[in-house]
Design an enzyme around this catalytic site. Structure first.
Site, PDB file in Angstrom:
ATOM      1  N   CYS A   1     -29.134  20.999  59.319  1.00 45.36           N
ATOM      2  CA  CYS A   1     -29.164  22.468  59.397  1.00 45.36           C
ATOM      3  C   CYS A   1     -30.489  23.049  59.870  1.00 45.36           C
ATOM      4  CB  CYS A   1     -28.778  23.063  58.050  1.00 45.36           C
ATOM      5  SG  CYS A   1     -27.049  22.776  57.657  1.00 45.36           S
TER       6      CYS A   1
ATOM      7  N   LYS B   1     -11.033   9.470  60.342  1.00 40.45           N
ATOM      8  CA  LYS B   1     -11.494  10.171  59.136  1.00 40.45           C
ATOM      9  C   LYS B   1     -10.303  10.550  58.249  1.00 40.45           C
ATOM     10  CE  LYS B   1     -15.371  12.777  59.408  1.00 40.45           C
ATOM     11  NZ  LYS B   1     -16.249  13.884  59.767  1.00 40.45           N
TER      12      LYS B   1
END
Ligand code: NAD
Ligand code: UDX
Length: 435
Positions: free
Chosen positions: A263, A35
């Site tokens: 979430c 990343k």
């Protein structure tokens, strides 16, 4: 002012970039070397509208940096944010805090001058105090405070949510830490977004309570959508009529295939566990979770019924795989529950998504075929399922689609189209909560 952002994911990368845009010197640190390498090469590992340009600008202007090393960065920082993942712990529904605590231990080793360590990850009540304890035990001489600053951004609108939030919540217990956080958020305050200061526990709970309340609105309208179908009412009209009451509000009353994402599913579960641990009931949130699972199961039945009672041997074209538009995030997407169930009963799935196909390939059964083109996706399909309301599915060439298909079932799980329009175009149209 110098900020270190630990975790360069959806929240860390967006928050770090926005702080840099406010003029702060930010280093985003992540343990994922691939990343960081990508970011150093100007490639953005996630799809979030506007993020590529903003990262490039702030890197070019020398305020945004990336690293895999905490060591050389923490010692120079005024504020160190923890924005690592807090996924559901396998087996018990609790938030898994191992990444947060590992970050805390690592930070402690490198602290030099006074530093504020800020929890931005969504964490159960008591976590900030545990972070404080871990740091103190690891480095008894460290000069620091711990604060809680939950994040409310939505994927797909993350930059504007971060830069123009409804509120900023800071759980903080020392004047020194409060001053630094207020200084950091000053540009947001200038646009009159309130900064709300609370104790640590309240800040942590505000985040869970907010997500659970929004999930409740969605499960509520989804349950009402079943009733609408049973009594011949229109859920759009019902939601609008309810939402015009200022006490209710129109937002988050859109019926669909059930909420997904990184979430709501995990945070509702975590809230139930937090309540259980404290011997308190959370029956409303428990029901919200149940209703959400039932809504996904209801969508499977809806698709089956539209196919004449059995999906065996049928080809289904699926438009949209991500849990919502404008993201590549597949975490807990309704497609991950609905499509395997259809495949198990013998359906063939052809799928299209503007951004989510790469991630979907890792998560969906190998038999799913992926297409870059909408026409190729719907070709010879017995049914089209509109799973996610991406903009490019809002203006489909209906005549073209109908001609490409073998059947005429169109199951619109996001209520993008009008029933009369679809019937006129020759479809056997099914939607959610509209008779
Ligand atoms: P994510 O999985 O996209 O990113 C987390 C990152 O942290 C990963 O890149 C991982 O490699 C890195 N990481 C893990 N341990 C690390 C360590 N010790 N040091 C450095 N990096 C480490 O997660 P996300 O979606 O950004 O969520 C982060 C937190 O923010 C979660 O608690 C989540 O609930 C919360 N949150 C997420 C959203 C959202 O829309 N995604 C919104 C609000 C709040
Ligand atoms: C959510 C919260 O909104 C955000 O404040 C928090 O920080 C992170 O979690 P996000 O998951 O990115 O954000 O997307 P959101 O727009 O809230 O949608 C979540 C899910 O609910 C999606 O699957 C969406 O399709 C669904 N949803 C949303 C509905 O089904 N109906 C609605 O009316 C709204």
């Amino acid at each position: 002012m110098k900020v270190v952002m630990i975790g360069a994911g959806y929240v860390g990368l967006v928050s770090g970039t926005c702080f840099a845009e406010f003029g702060v010197n930010v280093t985003c640190v992540d343990v994922d070397e691939a990343k960081i390498k990508k970011l150093e090469n100007g490639l953005i590992p996630i799809y979030e509208p506007g993020l590529t340009e903003l990262v490039k600008k702030n890197v070019a202007e020398g305020r945004l940096h990336f690293s895999t090393e905490l060591k050389d960065n923490v010692g120079k920082a005024d504020l160190v944010f923890i924005a690592v993942g807090t996924p559901t712990r396998r087996g018990d529904g609790h938030a898994d805090l191992k990444y947060v605590y590992a970050a805390a231990e690592e930070i402690a080793k490198h602290l030099q001058d006074y530093t504020v360590i800020v929890d931005k990850s969504t964490v159960p009540v008591g976590t900030a105090r545990n972070v404080e304890r871990i740091i103190r035990e690891t480095n008894p001489n460290a000069d620091f405070d711990v604060a809680s600053n939950p994040e409310f951004l939505r994927e797909g609108a993350a930059l504007s949510d971060f830069m123009r939030p409804d509120r900023v919540v800071i759980g903080v217990e020392s004047d020194r830490a409060e001053k630094l956080l207020r200084e950091l958020y000053r540009p947001i305050n200038l646009i009159e977004a309130p900064i709300m200061k609370t104790d640590l526990e309240s800040a942590e709970l505000i985040k869970y309570a907010s997500n659970a309340f929004l999930a409740t609105k969605i499960s509520f309208i989804n349950e009402i959508s079943s009733l609408c179908e049973a009594v011949g009412a229109d859920v759009h009209a019902v939601a609008k009529g309810m939402g015009l009451d200022g006490r209710i509000g129109r937002k988050f009353l859109h019926a669909g295939p059930g909420y997904g994402g990184s979430c709501f599913p995990k945070d509702t579960q975590a809230l139930v566990r937090i309540a259980q641990e404290h011997g308190v009931s959370s029956r409303i949130v428990e029901s919200v979770i149940e209703v959400n699972a039932a809504q996904k199961a209801r969508m499977i039945k809806k698709i089956r019924n539209a196919l004449g009672g059995s999906e065996a041997g049928k080809t289904i074209a699926v438009l949209g795989l991500t849990f919502k538009p404008e993201t590549d995030d597949m975490r807990d997407a309704p497609a991950l529950a609905i499509l395997p169930a259809l495949i198990d009963k013998g359906a063939t799935i052809k799928a299209h998504d503007p951004q989510g196909m790469e991630e979907a390939k890792e998560l969906l059964p190998a038999s799913v075929s992926y297409h870059d083109d909408i026409n190729a996706t719907v070709e010879n399909a017995d049914a089209v399922v509109l799973m996610t309301e991406w903009n490019n599915y809002r203006g489909l060439n209906l005549k073209n689609i109908r001609q490409q298909m073998a059947g005429n079932a169109f199951i619109d799980l996001r209520n993008v189209y009008e029933p009369e329009q679809m019937e006129k175009a020759g479809f056997d149209y099914h939607c959610v909560g509209r008779a």
